[in-house]
Design a protein around this motif. Structure first.
Motif, mmCIF file in Angstrom:
data_model
loop_
_atom_site.group_PDB
_atom_site.id
_atom_site.type_symbol
_atom_site.label_atom_id
_atom_site.label_comp_id
_atom_site.label_asym_id
_atom_site.label_seq_id
_atom_site.Cartn_x
_atom_site.Cartn_y
_atom_site.Cartn_z
ATOM 1 N N GLY A 101 45.753 40.273 35.388
ATOM 2 C CA GLY A 101 44.473 40.577 36.010
ATOM 3 C C GLY A 101 43.374 39.617 35.591
ATOM 4 O O GLY A 101 42.547 39.199 36.412
ATOM 5 N N LEU A 102 43.351 39.247 34.317
ATOM 6 C CA LEU A 102 42.372 38.258 33.858
ATOM 7 C C LEU A 102 42.586 36.920 34.563
ATOM 8 O O LEU A 102 41.624 36.278 35.006
ATOM 9 C CB LEU A 102 42.485 38.073 32.348
ATOM 10 C CG LEU A 102 41.843 39.139 31.469
ATOM 11 C CD1 LEU A 102 42.253 38.945 30.012
ATOM 12 C CD2 LEU A 102 40.311 39.095 31.595
ATOM 13 N N TRP A 103 43.844 36.501 34.665
ATOM 14 C CA TRP A 103 44.124 35.235 35.346
ATOM 15 C C TRP A 103 43.629 35.290 36.787
ATOM 16 O O TRP A 103 43.002 34.336 37.274
ATOM 17 C CB TRP A 103 45.627 34.926 35.310
ATOM 18 C CG TRP A 103 45.952 33.558 35.840
ATOM 19 C CD1 TRP A 103 46.078 32.404 35.111
ATOM 20 C CD2 TRP A 103 46.139 33.199 37.210
ATOM 21 N NE1 TRP A 103 46.341 31.347 35.954
ATOM 22 C CE2 TRP A 103 46.381 31.804 37.242
ATOM 23 C CE3 TRP A 103 46.134 33.906 38.408
ATOM 24 C CZ2 TRP A 103 46.618 31.114 38.439
ATOM 25 C CZ3 TRP A 103 46.359 33.222 39.596
ATOM 26 C CH2 TRP A 103 46.596 31.841 39.603
ATOM 27 N N LEU A 104 43.887 36.386 37.476
ATOM 28 C CA LEU A 104 43.459 36.521 38.868
ATOM 29 C C LEU A 104 41.937 36.545 38.990
ATOM 30 O O LEU A 104 41.376 35.946 39.915
ATOM 31 C CB LEU A 104 44.057 37.801 39.461
ATOM 32 C CG LEU A 104 45.564 37.762 39.717
ATOM 33 C CD1 LEU A 104 46.111 39.167 39.904
ATOM 34 C CD2 LEU A 104 45.894 36.889 40.929
ATOM 35 N N ALA A 105 41.272 37.228 38.067
ATOM 36 C CA ALA A 105 39.810 37.302 38.127
ATOM 37 C C ALA A 105 39.169 35.942 37.907
ATOM 38 O O ALA A 105 38.092 35.648 38.440
ATOM 39 C CB ALA A 105 39.304 38.290 37.077
ATOM 40 N N ILE A 106 39.835 35.089 37.130
ATOM 41 C CA ILE A 106 39.336 33.739 36.889
ATOM 42 C C ILE A 106 39.669 32.814 38.054
ATOM 43 O O ILE A 106 38.840 31.993 38.472
ATOM 44 C CB ILE A 106 39.932 33.185 35.579
ATOM 45 C CG1 ILE A 106 39.425 33.994 34.379
ATOM 46 C CG2 ILE A 106 39.607 31.706 35.397
ATOM 47 C CD1 ILE A 106 40.207 33.754 33.094
ATOM 48 N N ASN A 107 40.864 32.950 38.602
ATOM 49 C CA ASN A 107 41.374 31.975 39.567
ATOM 50 C C ASN A 107 41.317 32.407 41.028
ATOM 51 O O ASN A 107 41.399 31.556 41.916
ATOM 52 C CB ASN A 107 42.819 31.614 39.205
ATOM 53 C CG ASN A 107 42.906 30.839 37.911
ATOM 54 O OD1 ASN A 107 42.664 29.640 37.879
ATOM 55 N ND2 ASN A 107 43.215 31.529 36.817
ATOM 56 N N ALA A 108 41.202 33.698 41.297
ATOM 57 C CA ALA A 108 41.126 34.183 42.678
ATOM 58 C C ALA A 108 40.160 35.366 42.771
ATOM 59 O O ALA A 108 40.512 36.426 43.299
ATOM 60 C CB ALA A 108 42.509 34.586 43.186
ATOM 61 N N PRO A 109 38.941 35.214 42.272
ATOM 62 C CA PRO A 109 38.022 36.362 42.209
ATOM 63 C C PRO A 109 37.663 36.928 43.572
ATOM 64 O O PRO A 109 37.343 38.121 43.692
ATOM 65 C CB PRO A 109 36.787 35.789 41.503
ATOM 66 C CG PRO A 109 36.847 34.316 41.769
ATOM 67 C CD PRO A 109 38.315 33.988 41.762
ATOM 68 N N GLN A 110 37.740 36.103 44.619
ATOM 69 C CA GLN A 110 37.370 36.555 45.961
ATOM 70 C C GLN A 110 38.325 37.608 46.507
ATOM 71 O O GLN A 110 37.998 38.308 47.465
ATOM 72 C CB GLN A 110 37.303 35.362 46.919
ATOM 73 C CG GLN A 110 38.645 34.745 47.290
ATOM 74 C CD GLN A 110 39.252 33.836 46.239
ATOM 75 O OE1 GLN A 110 38.701 33.655 45.159
ATOM 76 N NE2 GLN A 110 40.390 33.247 46.563
ATOM 77 N N ARG A 111 39.490 37.758 45.890
ATOM 78 C CA ARG A 111 40.481 38.721 46.376
ATOM 79 C C ARG A 111 40.324 40.099 45.721
ATOM 80 O O ARG A 111 41.033 41.033 46.087
ATOM 81 C CB ARG A 111 41.902 38.213 46.104
ATOM 82 C CG ARG A 111 42.266 36.894 46.769
ATOM 83 C CD ARG A 111 42.305 36.978 48.289
ATOM 84 N NE ARG A 111 43.250 37.937 48.806
ATOM 85 C CZ ARG A 111 44.535 37.669 49.087
ATOM 86 N NH1 ARG A 111 45.008 36.452 48.862
ATOM 87 N NH2 ARG A 111 45.319 38.597 49.610
#
Length: 259
Positions: A101-111
């Protein structure tokens, strides 16, 4: 059960809940499958369209040989979201799922619209922790490490009070592919997301276990301090707070996601 392609492998996922409500992605800990969230689905499915999936190397998903990365693990989440038709979602992950989740929030926050990061860290252990486990699993399989994992994941009191629940989780670990388990351990060994957390602007709830030896509350506090506006709750549990403190966990997560 539906599957989708992600990179060189296939990822198994499941959609349940209310099709008229917002999407909620649930992401598992190391060594577990989508049944990990059974105690939450019944509480959340009337208010969310729930997307569960098996992390690569686990459950019904493919288990490629070799080291995995969080770029792959995060990419798998985006692949299942695309396959399910979820343009955006709330996200709840525990342990390795929280780091995803941290990786996604950093790298794909728009999703994503909200984050719940449970019993996790931006950096969990180092090579001295993970490499011996990788070597042991590659050499001897999963079985020799299981009891040590169970002891870290649940307090002694819970293990005595709910042996059937503990047996269910033990069985999940034992079903896990050694190649998949080792691959995910390598991702944890090699990942440090601490510098990137400062840029996260999503509403975030951090959940800690007061008795968690695997990801101590200090790791949760590090996340809370780094993400502006985030808040933290500490539950009376070891590592699997969603199971050991299920009532308190469900109340905290549901209140946050619906707030």
């Amino acid at each position: 059960m539906p599957y989708t392609r992600s990179g060189e492998t296939t990822i198994h996922y499941e959609v349940t809940g209310n099709p008229l409500k917002p999407w909620l992605v649930l992401s598992n800990s190391l060594g577990t499958d989508i049944g990990f969230w059974d105690d939450q689905v019944g509480v959340l499915e009337s208010d969310f369209r729930i997307l569960r999936y098996d992390t690569r190397g686990h459950g019904g998903s493919g288990a490629p040989e070799g080291d995995y990365t969080f770029e792959q693990l995060g990419g798998d989440v985006l692949a299942v979201m695309d396959a399910a038709g979820a343009d955006t979602a709330r996200f709840c992950g525990l342990s390795m799922g929280g780091t995803t989740g941290l990786w996604l929030a950093i790298n794909a926050p728009q999703r994503f619209e909200q984050l719940v990061l449970c019993n996790t860290g931006a950096k969990i252990g180092d090579a001295s922790v993970w490499q011996p486990r990788i070597d042991a699993v590659k050499s001897d399989g999963i079985a020799p490490i299981v009891e040590g994992v169970v002891e870290r994941w649940f307090t002694e009191g819970f293990r005595q009070a709910e042996p059937k629940t503990v047996d269910r989780i033990r069985a999940m670990i034992l079903r896990t592919s050694p190649a998949g388990y080792a691959g995910c351990c390598a991702a944890l060994r090699d990942t440090d997301l601490r510098a990137g957390m400062q840029a996260i602007r999503l509403p975030t709830l951090v959940v800690a276990g007061a008795h968690d030896p695997a990801t101590p509350p200090a790791l949760s506090e590090e996340i809370r301090a780094a993400i502006p506006g985030s808040r933290m709750v500490t539950l009376p549990a070891a590592h699997l707070s969603n199971i050991e403190a299920r009532a308190e966990f469900n109340d905290a997560v549901s209140d946050f996601l619906k707030g």
